[in-house]
Scaffold this motif. Structure first.
Motif, PDB file in Angstrom:
ATOM      1  N   MET A   1       0.844  -1.197   0.000  1.00 52.01           N
ATOM      2  CA  MET A   1       0.000   0.000   0.000  1.00 52.01           C
ATOM      3  C   MET A   1       0.881   1.250   0.000  1.00 52.01           C
ATOM      4  O   MET A   1       1.949   1.267   0.611  1.00 52.01           O
ATOM      5  N   ALA A   2       0.421   2.298  -0.678  1.00 50.69           N
ATOM      6  CA  ALA A   2       1.192   3.536  -0.771  1.00 50.69           C
ATOM      7  C   ALA A   2       1.364   4.170   0.609  1.00 50.69           C
ATOM      8  O   ALA A   2       0.465   4.105   1.454  1.00 50.69           O
ATOM      9  N   PRO A   3       2.529   4.778   0.871  1.00 54.32           N
ATOM     10  CA  PRO A   3       2.763   5.395   2.177  1.00 54.32           C
ATOM     11  C   PRO A   3       1.805   6.554   2.426  1.00 54.32           C
ATOM     12  O   PRO A   3       1.316   7.193   1.494  1.00 54.32           O
ATOM     13  N   LEU A   4       1.550   6.802   3.712  1.00 58.53           N
ATOM     14  CA  LEU A   4       0.597   7.820   4.135  1.00 58.53           C
ATOM     15  C   LEU A   4       1.325   8.936   4.873  1.00 58.53           C
ATOM     16  O   LEU A   4       2.075   8.672   5.822  1.00 58.53           O
ATOM     17  N   ILE A   5       1.116  10.171   4.435  1.00 58.08           N
ATOM     18  CA  ILE A   5       1.666  11.348   5.104  1.00 58.08           C
ATOM     19  C   ILE A   5       0.507  12.246   5.513  1.00 58.08           C
ATOM     20  O   ILE A   5      -0.328  12.605   4.672  1.00 58.08           O
ATOM     21  N   THR A   6       0.450  12.595   6.795  1.00 57.85           N
ATOM     22  CA  THR A   6      -0.513  13.599   7.240  1.00 57.85           C
ATOM     23  C   THR A   6       0.177  14.958   7.280  1.00 57.85           C
ATOM     24  O   THR A   6       1.403  15.047   7.427  1.00 57.85           O
ATOM     25  N   LEU A   7      -0.624  15.995   7.157  1.00 56.43           N
ATOM     26  CA  LEU A   7      -0.103  17.359   7.271  1.00 56.43           C
ATOM     27  C   LEU A   7      -0.926  18.140   8.288  1.00 56.43           C
ATOM     28  O   LEU A   7      -2.168  18.085   8.263  1.00 56.43           O
ATOM     29  N   MET A   8      -0.245  18.834   9.164  1.00 62.29           N
ATOM     30  CA  MET A   8      -0.884  19.729  10.119  1.00 62.29           C
ATOM     31  C   MET A   8      -0.053  21.001  10.200  1.00 62.29           C
ATOM     32  O   MET A   8       1.153  20.947  10.475  1.00 62.29           O
ATOM     33  N   THR A   9      -0.679  22.147   9.937  1.00 66.82           N
ATOM     34  CA  THR A   9       0.049  23.410   9.941  1.00 66.82           C
ATOM     35  C   THR A   9      -0.853  24.534  10.441  1.00 66.82           C
ATOM     36  O   THR A   9      -2.060  24.358  10.650  1.00 66.82           O
ATOM     37  N   ASP A  10      -0.242  25.696  10.579  1.00 63.97           N
ATOM     38  CA  ASP A  10      -0.979  26.937  10.848  1.00 63.97           C
ATOM     39  C   ASP A  10      -0.996  27.826   9.610  1.00 63.97           C
ATOM     40  O   ASP A  10      -1.173  29.033   9.706  1.00 63.97           O
TER      41      ASP A  10
ATOM     42  N   ARG B   1       0.001   8.985  -0.298  1.00 68.47           N
ATOM     43  CA  ARG B   1      -1.359   9.419   0.022  1.00 68.47           C
ATOM     44  C   ARG B   1      -1.277  10.497   1.097  1.00 68.47           C
ATOM     45  O   ARG B   1      -0.504  10.376   2.049  1.00 68.47           O
ATOM     46  N   PHE B   2      -2.080  11.543   0.969  1.00 69.65           N
ATOM     47  CA  PHE B   2      -2.092  12.625   1.943  1.00 69.65           C
ATOM     48  C   PHE B   2      -3.392  12.611   2.743  1.00 69.65           C
ATOM     49  O   PHE B   2      -4.470  12.340   2.204  1.00 69.65           O
ATOM     50  N   VAL B   3      -3.272  12.937   4.014  1.00 64.56           N
ATOM     51  CA  VAL B   3      -4.420  13.285   4.851  1.00 64.56           C
ATOM     52  C   VAL B   3      -4.113  14.625   5.494  1.00 64.56           C
ATOM     53  O   VAL B   3      -3.068  14.782   6.148  1.00 64.56           O
ATOM     54  N   ASP B   4      -4.986  15.599   5.295  1.00 65.60           N
ATOM     55  CA  ASP B   4      -4.824  16.908   5.934  1.00 65.60           C
ATOM     56  C   ASP B   4      -5.519  16.866   7.289  1.00 65.60           C
ATOM     57  O   ASP B   4      -6.752  16.829   7.363  1.00 65.60           O
ATOM     58  N   ILE B   5      -4.736  16.878   8.358  1.00 66.34           N
ATOM     59  CA  ILE B   5      -5.335  16.938   9.695  1.00 66.34           C
ATOM     60  C   ILE B   5      -6.034  18.287   9.861  1.00 66.34           C
ATOM     61  O   ILE B   5      -7.223  18.359  10.127  1.00 66.34           O
ATOM     62  N   THR B   6      -5.293  19.355   9.696  1.00 66.89           N
ATOM     63  CA  THR B   6      -5.848  20.703   9.648  1.00 66.89           C
ATOM     64  C   THR B   6      -4.737  21.658   9.256  1.00 66.89           C
ATOM     65  O   THR B   6      -3.558  21.397   9.521  1.00 66.89           O
ATOM     66  N   HIS B   7      -5.130  22.765   8.630  1.00 69.58           N
ATOM     67  CA  HIS B   7      -4.200  23.865   8.373  1.00 69.58           C
ATOM     68  C   HIS B   7      -4.712  25.148   9.029  1.00 69.58           C
ATOM     69  O   HIS B   7      -4.294  26.249   8.681  1.00 69.58           O
TER      70      HIS B   7
END
Length: 262
Positions: A1-10, A33-39
């Motif tokens: 399965m493709a690797p998963l990176i989450t992003l969390m920023t301000d 694969r991306f998951v945006d936690i929150t920006h």
């Protein structure tokens, strides 16, 4: 399965910063694969960023790479780090942002990001998210060994992760305000257990007493204030179908005190 990176920023949603970070990652590892936690972390709010990350990291599968950037000290001597904990990885600035992860995961291992072959060729003094953290996350997703990122380091754990426990009181503070106006504190259920007083509590926000400790937000009639344990086991102060932050005029850093009932 493709690797998963989450992003969390301000970084917010109106500028190109998040897209630039994703572009750098995809240029190195297109299968990510991306998951945006929150920006929408409030600008420079390290404490709230740490809490948000702590509240959801355990819901992700092993191998997830969390790319987190709330970085008011970007370009200064603050360190850049990667952490391996709970079979996941965390990449970002060493400014307290990972305090809750380090507090929760005693076996965490941290590395100083010093392998410049993993960075972009040109590094901006104002955008390490794009030029350092994103490419390191991408290389890690592509199979670069964690121990090649740099030497061991003891990362910063900020004091606000724990309240002050005394004989007669437990003193914490407001971490932040969620979207519903609920006041989230740094007092966790486990801290109250350590204190040895899990019932018959009096709760104060600054000098205002919270009248009721409830089980759910809807235990009281609309407009009534209450305290309860939130889904992340942090003490919250709420108003049933209302906005507790507006009701109490609360702000991050305000004092929260628990006392034994007389």
């Amino acid at each position: 399965m493709a690797p998963l990176i989450t992003l969390m920023t301000d970084f917010g949603l109106q500028d190109s910063y998040v897209a630039a970070m994703k572009g750098v990652v995809l240029g190195i590892m297109p299968e990510v694969r991306f998951v945006d936690i929150t920006h929408l972390i409030p600008p420079q709010d390290i404490r709230w960023g740490s809490y948000v990350l702590k509240s959801c990291y355990a819901d992700f599968p092993p191998g997830t790479i969390h790319l987190a950037v709330v970085d008011p000290g970007v370009g200064t001597h603050r360190r850049a780090i990667a952490i391996q904990a709970a079979r996941q990885f965390f990449i970002g600035p060493d400014n307290g942002l990972f305090s809750y992860i380090l507090e929760e995961e005693a076996s965490a291992e941290a590395r100083l990001l010093e392998n410049r072959t993993l960075f972009r060729d040109t590094i901006s003094s104002t955008f390490h998210g794009r030029d350092i953290f994103a490419p390191v996350a991408a290389h890690l997703a592509a199979g670069t060994p964690f121990d090649s990122l740099g030497p061991f380091v003891n990362p910063l754990v900020s004091s606000w992760v724990r309240p002050i426990i005394a004989a007669s009181s437990l003193d914490g503070e407001v971490l932040g305000i969620d979207r519903f106006g609920n006041i989230v504190t740094n007092i966790q259920r486990k801290h109250v257990a350590e204190w040895g007083q899990e019932s018959a509590l009096e709760i104060f926000l600054e000098n205002q007493k919270i009248p009721v400790f409830a089980l759910t937000y809807a235990d009281l009639f609309p407009g009534r204030p209450l305290a309860l344990w939130g889904s992340s086991d942090h003490l919250e102060i709420a108003v049933s179908q209302g906005n507790a932050a507006a009701f109490y005029g609360a702000r991050p850093g305000d004092r929260v005190r628990l006392m034994r009932q007389a």
